[in-house]
Design a protein around this motif. Structure first.
Motif, mmCIF file in Angstrom:
data_model
loop_
_atom_site.group_PDB
_atom_site.id
_atom_site.type_symbol
_atom_site.label_atom_id
_atom_site.label_comp_id
_atom_site.label_asym_id
_atom_site.label_seq_id
_atom_site.Cartn_x
_atom_site.Cartn_y
_atom_site.Cartn_z
ATOM 1 N N ASP A 192 0.828 -1.202 0.000
ATOM 2 C CA ASP A 192 0.000 0.000 0.000
ATOM 3 C C ASP A 192 0.861 1.251 0.000
ATOM 4 O OD1 ASP A 192 -2.279 -1.517 0.000
ATOM 5 O OD2 ASP A 192 -2.515 -1.486 2.178
ATOM 6 N N LEU A 193 1.909 1.212 0.766
ATOM 7 C CA LEU A 193 2.822 2.354 0.798
ATOM 8 C C LEU A 193 3.398 2.604 -0.590
ATOM 9 C CD1 LEU A 193 4.439 4.500 2.305
ATOM 10 C CD2 LEU A 193 6.105 2.737 2.892
ATOM 11 N N GLY A 194 3.815 1.532 -1.237
ATOM 12 C CA GLY A 194 4.362 1.680 -2.581
ATOM 13 C C GLY A 194 3.344 2.255 -3.549
ATOM 14 N N ALA A 195 2.099 1.833 -3.409
ATOM 15 C CA ALA A 195 1.059 2.347 -4.296
ATOM 16 C C ALA A 195 0.840 3.834 -4.047
ATOM 17 C CB ALA A 195 -0.236 1.568 -4.083
ATOM 18 N N ARG A 196 0.887 4.234 -2.793
ATOM 19 C CA ARG A 196 0.594 5.638 -2.480
ATOM 20 C C ARG A 196 1.718 6.569 -2.924
ATOM 21 N NH1 ARG A 196 -3.355 6.793 2.387
ATOM 22 N NH2 ARG A 196 -4.352 4.764 2.581
ATOM 23 N N CYS A 197 2.935 6.165 -2.715
ATOM 24 C CA CYS A 197 4.014 7.098 -3.072
ATOM 25 C C CYS A 197 4.742 6.668 -4.337
ATOM 26 C CB CYS A 197 4.968 7.294 -1.907
ATOM 27 S SG CYS A 197 5.702 5.809 -1.251
ATOM 28 N N CYS A 198 4.152 5.727 -5.077
ATOM 29 C CA CYS A 198 4.688 5.363 -6.388
ATOM 30 C C CYS A 198 6.125 4.884 -6.318
ATOM 31 C CB CYS A 198 4.572 6.534 -7.352
ATOM 32 S SG CYS A 198 2.891 7.096 -7.598
ATOM 33 N N LEU A 199 6.348 3.957 -5.440
ATOM 34 C CA LEU A 199 7.670 3.341 -5.352
ATOM 35 C C LEU A 199 7.509 1.827 -5.422
ATOM 36 C CD1 LEU A 199 9.274 5.463 -2.496
ATOM 37 C CD2 LEU A 199 9.908 5.453 -4.903
ATOM 38 N N HIS A 200 8.438 1.196 -6.118
ATOM 39 C CA HIS A 200 8.399 -0.253 -6.218
ATOM 40 C C HIS A 200 8.744 -0.877 -4.883
ATOM 41 C CE1 HIS A 200 8.519 -0.993 -10.745
ATOM 42 N NE2 HIS A 200 8.178 0.267 -10.548
ATOM 43 N N ALA A 201 8.187 -2.057 -4.683
ATOM 44 C CA ALA A 201 8.515 -2.779 -3.464
ATOM 45 C C ALA A 201 10.019 -3.017 -3.375
ATOM 46 C CB ALA A 201 7.765 -4.116 -3.429
ATOM 47 N N ALA A 202 10.644 -3.247 -4.514
ATOM 48 C CA ALA A 202 12.088 -3.478 -4.511
ATOM 49 C C ALA A 202 12.835 -2.246 -4.019
ATOM 50 C CB ALA A 202 12.560 -3.869 -5.907
ATOM 51 N N SER A 203 12.374 -1.079 -4.428
ATOM 52 C CA SER A 203 13.014 0.146 -3.950
ATOM 53 C C SER A 203 12.750 0.338 -2.466
ATOM 54 C CB SER A 203 12.499 1.351 -4.739
ATOM 55 O OG SER A 203 12.878 1.256 -6.098
#
Lengths: 168, 168
Positions: free
Chosen positions: B59-70
DNA sequence: GCCCGATGATTAACATGTTAAGGGTTTCAG
DNA sequence: CTGAAACCCTTAACATGTTAATCATCGGGC
């Protein structure tokens, strides 16, 4: 009044919107680039070089918006792939001049039609009126922010935002 | 009309314009972030976490547009700096839940006013009318390109671009 | 209960973005 | 002419973007 005056919910942050829009656009092009083993930046370099005979590193960086430091890593790879050639300037030994090889031009010729087709589909999906508006607004933003009225401290340090350089 | 059939002059390519506009905007914010030792992405994470109690990685990745890998690289650093805390979900051991620490919230509170001030100056330089137009057009582009004409089934998501791969 | 595919997160490998430092040239003041 | 400054590019160090592989866990079917 729009929601812009309230607490911005962060998803509507301008940098994020610009990033998402760019990503949405690039997703149309990227598959065809990766299929040829090219990154976005490498394709920008090839496009820029295709428009001219040759370019110095600094000019190339200005045209395709890449730092000289990045070019110093990318160009040797493209040269190793035989897509570009590098030579030193005769008048100034500091300068490096790069140009597309025949192979590089062939790669461009092979990809350009696809690229144009994708762009045409993209323009159709967005609508040419909106597309033109976007171009104008983005240009406007770039210019407005590059020169914030009369705030011209020595912020001219690093990245220069090429606003419409010498028209070809 | 224009020259849609020729290769575009390249400086006016849409991805490049979007990139330049984003860079022009970020240059306003970046000095204040680097002064605090934060990258753009780290600040996005802190902003996203500040709006809620906690978030799972996805969810965090979706909100701030970052890949899980990052995120897997960034979050440990933020945790080492004491800005966020990480814990496992009790109901699903695979999930990791992150939240801002008190120190993280203080950092947000310290930076938020500056951020708002910069945004206000930016809105003044661009003009609120143009700014609102840009938001609308970018939203429009993101939606238009996310669903190329004949929408493939599923449209539950609101404005997110969830998928990026075309499938092997 | 057990296998097995699906899922969430991490790790690795490669490419670029960013900043600072370094090295070879050129330019210019003195 | 000479030495310092300016210039162009490269290299290094760190951070992120991207993809694929990996690991642990969860879920369901049997």
């Amino acid at each position: 009044m729009t929601s812009a005056s309230r607490m911005r919910p962060f998803e509507r942050s301008l940098p994020m919107q610009l990033m998402l829009a760019r990503e949405a656009v690039m997703q149309r092009f990227r598959p065809h680039l990766t299929a040829r083993g090219l990154t976005d930046q490498q394709w920008r370099i090839i496009r820029a070089l295709n428009e001219v005979d040759d370019l110095e590193i600094a000019d190339l960086g200005a045209r395709c918006c890449l730092h000289a430091a990045s070019l110093s890593r990318i160009l040797p790879k493209l040269a190793a792939d035989g897509l570009i050639s590098r030579r030193g300037s005769k008048t100034d030994q500091r300068r490096v001049i790069v140009s597309l090889t025949a192979k590089g031009r062939r790669l461009f010729e092979a990809l350009a039609p696809q690229s144009e087709a994708i762009y045409a589909a993209l323009a159709r999906d967005i609508g040419s009126a909106k597309l033109e508006k976007v171009y104008q607004l983005l240009d406007d933003i770039i210019v407005s922010l590059a020169r914030p009225a009369r705030a011209r401290r020595n912020a001219a340090a690093h990245i220069r935002i090429p606003v419409r350089k010498t028209g070809p």
